[in-house]
Design an enzyme around this catalytic site. Structure first.
Site, mmCIF file in Angstrom:
data_model
loop_
_atom_site.group_PDB
_atom_site.id
_atom_site.type_symbol
_atom_site.label_atom_id
_atom_site.label_comp_id
_atom_site.label_asym_id
_atom_site.label_seq_id
_atom_site.Cartn_x
_atom_site.Cartn_y
_atom_site.Cartn_z
ATOM 1 N N ASP A 142 -42.418 85.402 30.231
ATOM 2 C CA ASP A 142 -43.554 84.485 30.283
ATOM 3 C C ASP A 142 -44.109 84.376 31.701
ATOM 4 O OD1 ASP A 142 -45.388 82.775 29.109
ATOM 5 O OD2 ASP A 142 -44.164 80.985 29.428
ATOM 6 N N GLY A 143 -45.387 84.047 31.784
ATOM 7 C CA GLY A 143 -46.005 83.743 33.077
ATOM 8 C C GLY A 143 -46.915 84.831 33.627
ATOM 9 N N ASN A 144 -47.222 85.845 32.823
ATOM 10 C CA ASN A 144 -48.116 86.908 33.318
ATOM 11 C C ASN A 144 -49.490 86.346 33.693
ATOM 12 O OD1 ASN A 144 -46.089 88.645 32.633
ATOM 13 N ND2 ASN A 144 -47.138 89.598 30.907
ATOM 14 N N GLY A 145 -50.004 85.457 32.847
ATOM 15 C CA GLY A 145 -51.341 84.900 33.063
ATOM 16 C C GLY A 145 -51.387 84.040 34.318
ATOM 17 N N THR A 163 -46.057 86.328 16.875
ATOM 18 C CA THR A 163 -47.009 86.142 15.765
ATOM 19 C C THR A 163 -48.085 85.130 16.173
ATOM 20 O OG1 THR A 163 -45.354 84.600 14.867
ATOM 21 C CG2 THR A 163 -45.483 86.751 13.828
ATOM 22 N N ASN A 191 -49.332 84.923 19.188
ATOM 23 C CA ASN A 191 -50.202 85.498 20.231
ATOM 24 C C ASN A 191 -51.530 86.051 19.690
ATOM 25 O OD1 ASN A 191 -47.436 86.721 22.309
ATOM 26 N ND2 ASN A 191 -48.572 84.810 22.427
HETATM 27 C C1 IPE Z 1 -43.843 83.632 24.215
HETATM 28 O O1 IPE Z 1 -44.688 83.345 25.263
HETATM 29 C C2 IPE Z 1 -44.241 84.934 23.549
HETATM 30 C C3 IPE Z 1 -43.929 86.153 24.293
HETATM 31 C C4 IPE Z 1 -43.279 86.188 25.412
HETATM 32 C C5 IPE Z 1 -44.384 87.381 23.677
HETATM 33 P P1 IPE Z 1 -46.019 82.486 25.046
HETATM 34 O O2 IPE Z 1 -46.596 82.235 26.366
HETATM 35 O O3 IPE Z 1 -46.879 83.144 24.045
HETATM 36 O O4 IPE Z 1 -45.439 81.161 24.389
HETATM 37 P P2 IPE Z 1 -45.956 79.671 24.452
HETATM 38 O O5 IPE Z 1 -47.424 79.733 24.174
HETATM 39 O O6 IPE Z 1 -45.648 79.167 25.816
HETATM 40 O O7 IPE Z 1 -45.178 78.955 23.388
HETATM 41 C C1 IPE Z 2 -46.359 86.442 28.724
HETATM 42 O O1 IPE Z 2 -47.195 85.894 29.671
HETATM 43 C C2 IPE Z 2 -46.958 87.641 28.032
HETATM 44 C C3 IPE Z 2 -47.220 87.440 26.601
HETATM 45 C C4 IPE Z 2 -46.962 86.358 25.919
HETATM 46 C C5 IPE Z 2 -47.826 88.565 25.886
HETATM 47 P P1 IPE Z 2 -48.366 84.888 29.253
HETATM 48 O O2 IPE Z 2 -49.564 85.694 28.889
HETATM 49 O O3 IPE Z 2 -47.910 83.934 28.221
HETATM 50 O O4 IPE Z 2 -48.627 84.135 30.627
HETATM 51 P P2 IPE Z 2 -48.912 82.599 30.840
HETATM 52 O O5 IPE Z 2 -47.855 81.832 30.104
HETATM 53 O O6 IPE Z 2 -50.271 82.334 30.282
HETATM 54 O O7 IPE Z 2 -48.848 82.409 32.314
HETATM 55 MG MG MG Z 3 -47.114 82.067 28.226
#
Ligand code: IPE
Ligand code: IPE
Ligand code: MG
Length: 227
Positions: free
Chosen positions: A13-16, A59, A61
């Site tokens: 988590d946390g790519n964004g 699911t 996402n």
């Molecule tokens: C969980 O991360 C899903 C994956 C790592 C693929 P999300 O960022 O989608 O989860 P939430 O939105 O914090 O529950």
């Molecule tokens: C995890 O990073 C990647 C996926 C869930 C595909 P996020 O895209 O959830 O990144 P944040 O949580 O928005 O920082």
């Molecule tokens: Mg996330």
């Protein structure tokens, strides 16, 4: 030498958020996150981990903006493909869990090819959870057991935890000893609900693109301190 857990499952988590701190688009964070997967597989194998599961696309996402979903649907198979030969040569077995039948045809083809090519490898099993949701998996399993009961193939009194586990998409994969979630959120997000019943949970503030071998070893140390 650290005593490695047999199976580590990771909620990447946390790519964004990582991309935002670098003033870049979310896709930039996903690309960087894909590189981390490659490095963590290497580090995990080196540490002696036998199973590594990556929560790659949930699911839930699909609810993200269409542009981001499209980007991820290209990036995921592309990244696996890019490192496929190397994974094959390093004796890495690849397994996909989740319903990939609804993915773009080309993505399905590439993922199935990767799984097939590396199916006989056995140094470490890398599991990618793609369009995976644990509740959906449990419901699917329940349905298939119900059908077998109706057909007289299964006696209800023979349904126990082991039987049920063996019907899930994670059948034959030992339960995770350690669950890691990066970027600080204290959530399971519908990941491996049944399988993590007894797992140690390690949450780090480090975002997935920044997660490295040292962080993996710190998580393993944490696991060992809880045993
Ligand atoms: C969980 O991360 C899903 C994956 C790592 C693929 P999300 O960022 O989608 O989860 P939430 O939105 O914090 O529950
Ligand atoms: C995890 O990073 C990647 C996926 C869930 C595909 P996020 O895209 O959830 O990144 P944040 O949580 O928005 O920082
Ligand atoms: Mg996330």
């Amino acid at each position: 030498m650290t005593n490695a857990p047999r199976h580590i499952a990771i909620i990447m988590d946390g790519n964004g958020r990582w991309a935002k701190t670098h003033n870049k688009k979310r896709s930039y964070g996903h690309k960087a996150g894909a590189q981390t997967v490659h490095k963590v597989i290497e580090a995990g194998a080196k540490a002696g981990v036998k199973y590594l599961t990556f929560f790659t696309f949930s699911t839930e996402n699909w609810q993200r903006p269409r542009e981001e979903v499209t980007f991820l649907m290209r990036l995921i198979p592309k990244t696996i493909n890019r490192y496929l030969q190397e994974m094959y040569e390093n004796n890495i077995k690849i397994k996909i869990i989740g319903n990939i039948d609804v993915l773009p045809k080309n993505a399905q083809k590439q993922l199935k090819h990767a799984e097939e090519l590396c199916s006989k490898n056995d140094t470490i099993t890398v599991i990618f959870a793609i369009n995976y949701g644990s509740r959906q998996d449990i419901i699917q399993t329940t349905k298939s057991i119900c059908i077998d009961v109706c057909d007289g193939l299964v006696e209800p009194e023979n349904i126990d935890e082991i039987f049920f586990s063996n019907c899930l998409s994670t059948a034959k994969i030992p339960e995770p000893d350690l669950l890691i979630r990066t970027s600080g959120e204290q959530r399971i997000s519908n990941f491996l609900l049944w399988e993590i019943a007894n797992s140690v949970i390690y949450i780090t503030k480090t975002s997935w693109p920044d997660f490295n071998e040292g962080d993996l070893l710190t998580a393993i140390d944490f696991f060992n301190s809880k045993k």
